[in-house]
Design an enzyme around this catalytic site. Structure first.
Site, PDB file in Angstrom:
ATOM      1  N   MET A   1       0.819  -1.080  -0.078  1.00  0.00           N
ATOM      2  CA  MET A   1      -0.097   0.075   0.044  1.00  0.00           C
ATOM      3  C   MET A   1       1.119   1.275   0.077  1.00  0.00           C
ATOM      4  O   MET A   1       2.020   1.220  -0.776  1.00  0.00           O
ATOM      5  CB  MET A   1      -1.004  -0.014   1.217  1.00  0.00           C
ATOM      6  CG  MET A   1      -1.841  -1.247   1.075  1.00  0.00           C
ATOM      7  SD  MET A   1      -2.995  -1.202  -0.183  1.00  0.00           S
ATOM      8  CE  MET A   1      -3.796  -2.777   0.097  1.00  0.00           C
ATOM      9  N   CYS A   2       0.440   2.171   0.805  1.00  0.00           N
ATOM     10  CA  CYS A   2       1.426   3.357   0.866  1.00  0.00           C
ATOM     11  C   CYS A   2       1.467   4.031   2.333  1.00  0.00           C
ATOM     12  O   CYS A   2       0.628   3.332   3.083  1.00  0.00           O
ATOM     13  CB  CYS A   2       0.612   4.557  -0.122  1.00  0.00           C
ATOM     14  SG  CYS A   2       0.526   3.737  -1.844  1.00  0.00           S
TER      15      CYS A   2
END
Length: 279
Positions: A1-2
């Site tokens: 993800m981030c």
């Protein structure tokens, strides 16, 4: 993800929030503690507004390399001062590593960044894109689910009602996903701003969303830590919203509850329940 952060408050140098904290976003690009991936090296971006708001629209700098060794990012961080920053480090969920897929995304005065994913986006993409207002569709530059989410929110009235527009976007994604047999279509922490107010959302169809925290009010932190000089240099309205805490200062960080959103604005902030809405 981030991983991402949103800063609002006293104008400061980008360096102060991007590099100097003990567990800064740069450190998280290599050593994330709470993310799905430890390393977030598939690009980065920063966005900011001029201190006097004279330009109206934000500046955005994005690149496809990892944030931890980008000399240009290090250079500008020591010279750019703003009252509102967005910063994002990317770990791709399957879309291409290219500049147009790096966050934050911009349209007019608005900025948007996202951590999470639309499950089965490859299958849902065409149907979701067809729901974007035709006059907005040509401005989609990349291939990510995150940017499509942004343009759906713009389509559903982001300028007039940001929480409602994000709720309608989430509702459409869930309805479309369920129609294709996807049980939990949406995973998101989203930050969006018009340069004055910032909204931050935490939601997942599965009920367990990605991590999201907000900083304690500055006046409360001063009472807890009267010896910290930097707390004397920022206004009471200074606030950070982050994917994970930037350090271990006791009392500094608070988890955003599942299925809630926060509003950071001049005056009283707010923390409110969030749920997808029908279009």
């Amino acid at each position: 993800m981030c991983r991402w952060l949103a800063y609002s408050g006293t104008p400061i140098l980008l360096d102060n929030i991007l590099y100097k904290p003990a567990h800064s976003l740069i450190d998280q690009s290599l050593h994330s503690r709470l993310g799905v991936e430890t390393t977030n090296g598939d690009g980065f971006g920063v966005g900011w507004y001029t201190p006097d708001g004279s330009t109206g629209t934000p500046a955005v700098v994005r690149d496809v390399g990892p944030a931890w060794n980008n000399r240009n990012l290090r250079e500008i961080a020591q010279h750019i001062r703003s009252p509102l920053f967005f910063a994002h480090i990317r770990a791709s969920t399957g879309t291409a590593v290219q500049q147009t897929n790096c966050h934050p995304f911009r349209h007019g005065r608005w900025m948007w960044m996202h951590n999470g994913a639309i499950a089965g986006f490859h299958t849902l993409r065409r149907e979701l894109c067809l729901a974007v207002e035709p006059s907005l569709y040509p401005d989609i530059e990349g291939s990510t689910d995150s940017e499509v989410m942004f343009f759906l929110a713009l389509t559903f009235g982001l300028a007039e009602d940001p929480p409602g527009a994000v709720a309608r976007m989430a509702g459409l994604v869930e309805r479309t996903g369920h129609a294709h047999g996807i049980a939990a279509p949406l995973q998101m922490t989203v930050a969006v701003t018009d340069g004055s107010v910032t909204w931050a959302f935490r939601y997942a169809s599965s009920g367990t969303a990605r991590s999201l925290y907000y900083s304690t009010k500055v006046d409360s932190l001063r009472a807890l830590h009267p010896d910290l000089t930097f707390l004397q240099e920022v206004s009471d309205e200074t606030r950070l919203v982050v994917s994970e805490p930037l350090g271990d200062l006791p009392g500094a960080w608070n988890e955003v509850p599942e299925h809630h959103y926060g509003v950071v604005r001049p005056g009283a902030d707010a923390l409110l329940p969030f749920a997808p809405a029908p279009v």
